[in-house]
Design a protein around this motif. Sequence first.
Motif, short mmCIF file in Angstrom:
data_model
loop_
_atom_site.label_atom_id
_atom_site.label_comp_id
_atom_site.label_asym_id
_atom_site.label_seq_id
_atom_site.Cartn_x
_atom_site.Cartn_y
_atom_site.Cartn_z
N ILE A 146 0.05 35.66 42.12
CA ILE A 146 1.25 35.01 41.54
C ILE A 146 2.42 35.18 42.51
O ILE A 146 2.46 36.14 43.29
N THR A 147 3.36 34.22 42.47
CA THR A 147 4.55 34.37 43.32
C THR A 147 5.64 35.03 42.49
O THR A 147 5.78 34.75 41.29
N VAL A 148 6.40 35.90 43.13
CA VAL A 148 7.46 36.63 42.41
C VAL A 148 8.74 36.59 43.23
O VAL A 148 8.71 36.45 44.46
N MET B 292 12.17 46.00 39.94
CA MET B 292 12.01 46.46 38.55
C MET B 292 11.49 45.31 37.67
O MET B 292 10.74 45.52 36.73
N GLY B 293 11.91 44.08 38.01
CA GLY B 293 11.51 42.93 37.21
C GLY B 293 10.03 42.61 37.30
O GLY B 293 9.48 41.98 36.40
N VAL B 294 9.38 43.02 38.38
CA VAL B 294 7.95 42.66 38.52
C VAL B 294 7.03 43.88 38.51
O VAL B 294 5.82 43.74 38.62
N GLU B 295 7.64 45.06 38.32
CA GLU B 295 6.81 46.29 38.36
C GLU B 295 5.66 46.29 37.37
O GLU B 295 4.58 46.80 37.66
N ASP B 296 5.90 45.69 36.18
CA ASP B 296 4.85 45.74 35.16
C ASP B 296 3.72 44.77 35.48
O ASP B 296 2.69 44.75 34.82
N ILE C 136 3.05 39.24 51.27
CA ILE C 136 2.47 39.94 50.12
C ILE C 136 3.28 41.21 49.85
O ILE C 136 3.44 42.05 50.73
N VAL C 137 3.82 41.30 48.61
CA VAL C 137 4.71 42.44 48.31
C VAL C 137 4.11 43.39 47.29
O VAL C 137 4.71 44.40 46.94
N GLY C 138 2.90 43.06 46.79
CA GLY C 138 2.29 43.97 45.83
C GLY C 138 0.93 43.47 45.40
O GLY C 138 0.46 42.41 45.81
N GLU C 139 0.28 44.28 44.53
CA GLU C 139 -1.04 43.91 44.02
C GLU C 139 -0.90 43.56 42.54
O GLU C 139 -0.27 44.29 41.78
N HIS C 140 -1.49 42.44 42.16
CA HIS C 140 -1.41 41.99 40.76
C HIS C 140 -2.40 42.79 39.93
O HIS C 140 -3.44 43.21 40.44
N THR D 184 13.95 54.94 36.49
CA THR D 184 13.28 55.44 37.70
C THR D 184 12.22 54.43 38.10
O THR D 184 11.48 53.92 37.26
N MET D 185 12.22 54.15 39.40
CA MET D 185 11.23 53.21 39.91
C MET D 185 9.99 53.95 40.35
O MET D 185 10.08 55.10 40.79
N LYS D 186 8.85 53.28 40.24
CA LYS D 186 7.63 53.90 40.76
C LYS D 186 7.68 53.87 42.28
O LYS D 186 8.30 52.99 42.87
#
Length: 613
Positions: free
Chosen positions: A537-539, A506-510, A527-531, A560-562
């Motif tokens: 960036i590291t999260v 939730m902290g990095v969803e945006d 890699i856990v997502g697309e910037h 609710t999470m995406k």
Amino acid sequence: MNTRDDLRNIAIIAHVDHGKTTLVDKLLHQSGTFRDNEQVHERAMDSNDLERERGITILAKNTAINYNSKRINIMDTPGHADFGGEVERIMKMVDGVLLVVDAYEGCMPQTRFVLKKALEQKLTPIVVVNKIDRDFARPEEVVDEVIDLFIDLGAEEEQLEFPVVYASALKGTASMDPDPNKQDEDMTALLDTIIETIPAPVDNSADPLQFQITMLDYNDYLGRIGIGRVFRGTIKVGQAVSLMKLDGSVKKFRVTKLFGFLGLKRIEIEEAKAGDLIAVSGMEEINVGETVCPEGQEEALPVLRIDEPTLKMTFLVNNSPFAGREGKWVTSRKIEERLMAELETDVSLRVENTDSPDVWTVSGRGELHLSILIENLRREGFELQVSKPEVIIREIDGVKCEPVERVQIDIPEEYTGAIMESLGDRKGEMLNMINNGSGQVRLEFMVPARGLIGYTTEFLTQTRGYGILNHTFDSYKPMVAGNVGGRRQGVLVSMENGKASQYGIMGVEDRGTIFVEPGTEVYMGMIVGEHTRENDITVNIVKVKQMTNMRSANKDQTVTMKKPRVMTLEEALEYLNDDEYCEVTPESIRLRKKILDKNERERVEKKKKLAQG
């Protein structure tokens, strides 16, 4: 000149998904080739799991049916250009082709590709307009399109006088009339047309033997099996023969077993003669394109040309923090053995060793060709890592050349501008645009193959999933200057080892799109997502909420999470950048940075910039 009127050899060619395999199915069933009580799958010719799941034919296959006391040998060919090597060689084995075209979609890029190969071999064509019962079928227009395509490909006069059969392979009906309501109850119209139109093979079985290998198979008991056509003479079990090797040498051996084909089975036979399609065992080192002759009468047939690979990838042993957890085969020895075994039957594949014993360069005919190999490996229990696919650059007459693809796109009209712009950015050159007034537009482009790596995802996003993209290798052309294609977005990289938490996500969803669910194990550098921006960036995605005994005024609202974006193997391979690997195991597909440590990555990046500066 004598002919064998009891025999016809045909290949079925078409674009992917136009109904070749279903058509063969119905011919097998209706010709009485199966016993009444025999259990037969739908699309019986697609024999491996991957073919069944994806609904595509990967390997060429042969079958045979008996009809009115005649034997019809049928070769079912792949429609994907990635398996063009298979298509080209099969054309050498047959005397005619059934070109299957969808009554709604009409001619597609691979229709063009496979038909070109057939016309080059001077084969006799029959056109089958399939799916005649589809909504919006337009059989007459499609036949016009086919005639235009024949003319465009330089067909000869007699090749243009092809018969047209209208069929619904799914229902097992066919007729010579384009009206879908006038279909006969079975495929007799098509079978009769094959017998009347396709030339019977020449019977020169009294001459010295010439048998050429066009496909390979492998069997643990019999070793290598050569499949091909007897072009001249007769071959018998126990006969001593010479194998004319590609390098000009001659090997002597004895034929241990011969097989003919009927239905889906191989049947042991004692002898075969000119015109027959058969399989031969007893030769250890047999290769595609080699000729078998009688001893003392060695005369080789022209060598078959095999399409060269256009794409390469690096395969390496899995060295991620999770290596060895999920796979059965993880060592370099096992991976190398398996890659070498693949070379036994796949002639369009190349495997080269590198300076490191844990790394190989694997080259193939396209992304699909290589991704199917990787998918087969993971299903068999292998773990490995692969790099971003790269196109193979060749020097032709002193000029650097790259593979160029012919791309055909069908999209709703409103997306035309966006697609033309995005392919323009990828150095695409527009050839044609057809707007038939139905709100759908068909665009044709020539695009450098490296511009298409990773394009599918962007294309589907731009057309909201309504677009259809087809591409097929066209030729090598002088290289276009500058960077072409590639991923625009940066990625979110995990800075910790642990389990992804809901709080962390939730902290990095945006910041972008997340690829993992809560509870997924991650490691530093994965890699856990697309910037949303262009930089990486590291999260900290494993962060958990600190529990305190203070109650907050605005209690934790239910949030609710995406949904995370889950990638298939092909999407993951397309997504990769130069500094990343895709880790493939029987259970997971993970993307990671080549250098897992953030500080080390930054040091390397600085060095690179200094060197360029």
